[in-house]
Design an enzyme around this catalytic site. Structure first.
Site, PDB file in Angstrom:
ATOM      1  N   ASP A  36       0.810  -1.222   0.000  1.00  0.00           N
ATOM      2  CA  ASP A  36       0.000   0.000   0.000  1.00  0.00           C
ATOM      3  C   ASP A  36       0.845   1.273   0.000  1.00  0.00           C
ATOM      4  O   ASP A  36       0.315   2.382   0.103  1.00  0.00           O
ATOM      5  CB  ASP A  36      -0.949   0.017   1.206  1.00  0.00           C
ATOM      6  CG  ASP A  36      -0.218   0.067   2.535  1.00  0.00           C
ATOM      7  OD1 ASP A  36       1.036   0.107   2.523  1.00  0.00           O
ATOM      8  OD2 ASP A  36      -0.886   0.086   3.586  1.00  0.00           O
ATOM      9  N   ASP A 168      20.487  33.827 -13.097  1.00  0.00           N
ATOM     10  CA  ASP A 168      19.559  34.744 -12.429  1.00  0.00           C
ATOM     11  C   ASP A 168      20.193  35.359 -11.194  1.00  0.00           C
ATOM     12  O   ASP A 168      21.272  34.957 -10.761  1.00  0.00           O
ATOM     13  CB  ASP A 168      18.253  34.017 -12.045  1.00  0.00           C
ATOM     14  CG  ASP A 168      18.507  32.735 -11.258  1.00  0.00           C
ATOM     15  OD1 ASP A 168      19.529  32.668 -10.558  1.00  0.00           O
ATOM     16  OD2 ASP A 168      17.687  31.803 -11.370  1.00  0.00           O
ATOM     17  N   LYS A 191      16.071  36.116 -14.839  1.00  0.00           N
ATOM     18  CA  LYS A 191      15.242  34.994 -15.305  1.00  0.00           C
ATOM     19  C   LYS A 191      13.785  35.193 -14.916  1.00  0.00           C
ATOM     20  O   LYS A 191      13.487  35.677 -13.829  1.00  0.00           O
ATOM     21  CB  LYS A 191      15.771  33.694 -14.682  1.00  0.00           C
ATOM     22  CG  LYS A 191      14.986  32.453 -15.067  1.00  0.00           C
ATOM     23  CD  LYS A 191      15.724  31.186 -14.679  1.00  0.00           C
ATOM     24  CE  LYS A 191      15.428  30.781 -13.262  1.00  0.00           C
ATOM     25  NZ  LYS A 191      16.079  29.514 -12.886  1.00  0.00           N
TER      26      LYS A 191
HETATM   27  C1  R5P Z   1      16.196  28.310  -9.405  1.00  0.00           C
HETATM   28  O1  R5P Z   1      16.153  29.493  -9.145  1.00  0.00           O
HETATM   29  C2  R5P Z   1      17.445  27.500  -9.385  1.00  0.00           C
HETATM   30  O2  R5P Z   1      18.557  28.247  -9.021  1.00  0.00           O
HETATM   31  C3  R5P Z   1      17.706  26.854 -10.721  1.00  0.00           C
HETATM   32  O3  R5P Z   1      18.073  27.833 -11.669  1.00  0.00           O
HETATM   33  C4  R5P Z   1      16.505  26.129 -11.231  1.00  0.00           C
HETATM   34  O4  R5P Z   1      15.914  25.379 -10.216  1.00  0.00           O
HETATM   35  C5  R5P Z   1      16.869  25.226 -12.381  1.00  0.00           C
HETATM   36  O5  R5P Z   1      15.725  24.553 -12.795  1.00  0.00           O
HETATM   37  P1  R5P Z   1      15.650  23.922 -14.242  1.00  0.00           P
HETATM   38  O6  R5P Z   1      16.866  23.101 -14.441  1.00  0.00           O
HETATM   39  O7  R5P Z   1      14.388  23.103 -14.201  1.00  0.00           O
HETATM   40  O8  R5P Z   1      15.523  25.035 -15.214  1.00  0.00           O
END
Ligand code: R5P
Length: 306
Positions: A36, A168, A191
């Protein structure tokens, strides 16, 4: 105080590296899943201090299992149980972005704080909550940076004209910490997330990357969408892509193949999450932090389970 390290299935190699770096025993936790879906967890004999090692990627089942294991370790005589979660999931949802959304970071942090006496993790994705202590109120909280380990790992493969590129504003701290000891230039994007796998990124001044080696740096690779979008823009600016490096890589072999087709032929990550790219050992840095905090004492005799 005697100490032992216990680890959940799936992370044996990294756990045993940490046990060896600390000079203590590493012992598997057995987990049986009932039909389960419930988990039955069984732990081996414990030292007075039990370190419980489990990367919390794909965390839903593992969270229950580490809480069960912590309780079982106390039943076996551990007077303190410390969670070693080199990757700590659920940190990105630190607020309700739309009405009605659960604030996962607060809830999961509270669960960990109730089950453990301490938490150590590597580069947690903290944004609006600045300190790990505030995520797990009332217990010891240690953050280990992967930056110097990563810098050492790439030192021999980067040239002085390489630009390290972060996607970012949140990545700035990690990109700059890796770039500083190597004396490298950085470029930080902006970003906007459009979906689970789709992001919009603006990289300011990509012209300066023309004909230069560029390496992508981020704390986390999940779907890889972020890296792919950065790579696309750098390639069109004429940069020479030299792969990507991340603290945590959740990408599997198929994801890495997609990244390779997008021009990122080499992804390196630390071993905080088991996976094909996770080759840089964090055990020395984790062990140093655990010892500095006094969770495991120096001297093999004191550290071993009698
Ligand atoms: C988010 O702000 C993290 O720093 C990464 O940039 C993010 O999680 C990357 O995710 P993915 O590979 O799905 O674009």
């Amino acid at each position: 105080m005697s100490a032992s390290l216990h680890f959940l299935p799936g992370c044996e190699a990294a756990a045993m590296r940490l046990a060896a770096a600390l000079g203590i025993d590493g012992r598997p936790v057995s987990v049986r899943r009932f039909p389960d879906g419930e988990s039955l967890v069984q732990v081996a004999e414990s030292g007075q201090t039990a370190l419980l090692f489990c990367p919390l990627d794909h965390p839903d089942a593992k969270l229950i299992q580490v809480l069960l294991a912590a309780s079982a370790l106390r039943d076996r005589g551990a007077t303190r149980v410390m969670l070693v979660a080199p990757y700590l999931g659920y940190m990105r949802q630190d607020m309700a972005f739309s009405p009605g959304e659960a604030v996962s970071q607060r809830l999961i942090g509270g669960l960990i704080a109730r089950g453990f006496d301490g938490l150590v993790t590597v580069d947690p994705h903290l944004h609006r909550t600045a300190r790990l202590e505030d995520v797990v109120p009332g217990i010891a909280a240690l953050v280990v940076s992967a930056a110097s380990t990563i810098a050492q790992a790439i030192a021999a493969s980067v040239t002085a004209d390489t630009i390290l590129v972060g996607p970012d504003a949140e990545s700035r701290q990690w990109v700059e910490a890796v770039a500083a000891p190597l004396g490298l230039e950085t470029m930080i994007g902006e970003k906007r997330r459009l979906g689970d796998r789709k992001v919009e990124i603006v990289l300011p001044g990509t012209a300066r990357a023309a004909a230069r080696p560029a390496m992508l740096v981020d704390d986390l690779v999940s779907s890889g969408g972020t890296l792919l979008e950065c790579a696309r823009q750098l390639a069109s600016a004429g940069a020479i892509l030299r792969g990507a490096i991340a603290t945590h890589c959740l990408a599997d072999a198929d994801d890495l193949a997609v990244l390779a087709r997008g021009g990122i032929d080499r992804v390196l990550a630390t071993d905080t999450v088991p996976g094909p790219a996770s080759t840089i050992a964090m055990a020395p840095a984790l062990a140093a932090a655990i010892r500095r905090a006094g969770w495991v004492e120096h001297g093999t005799g004191m550290a071993r389970v009698p």
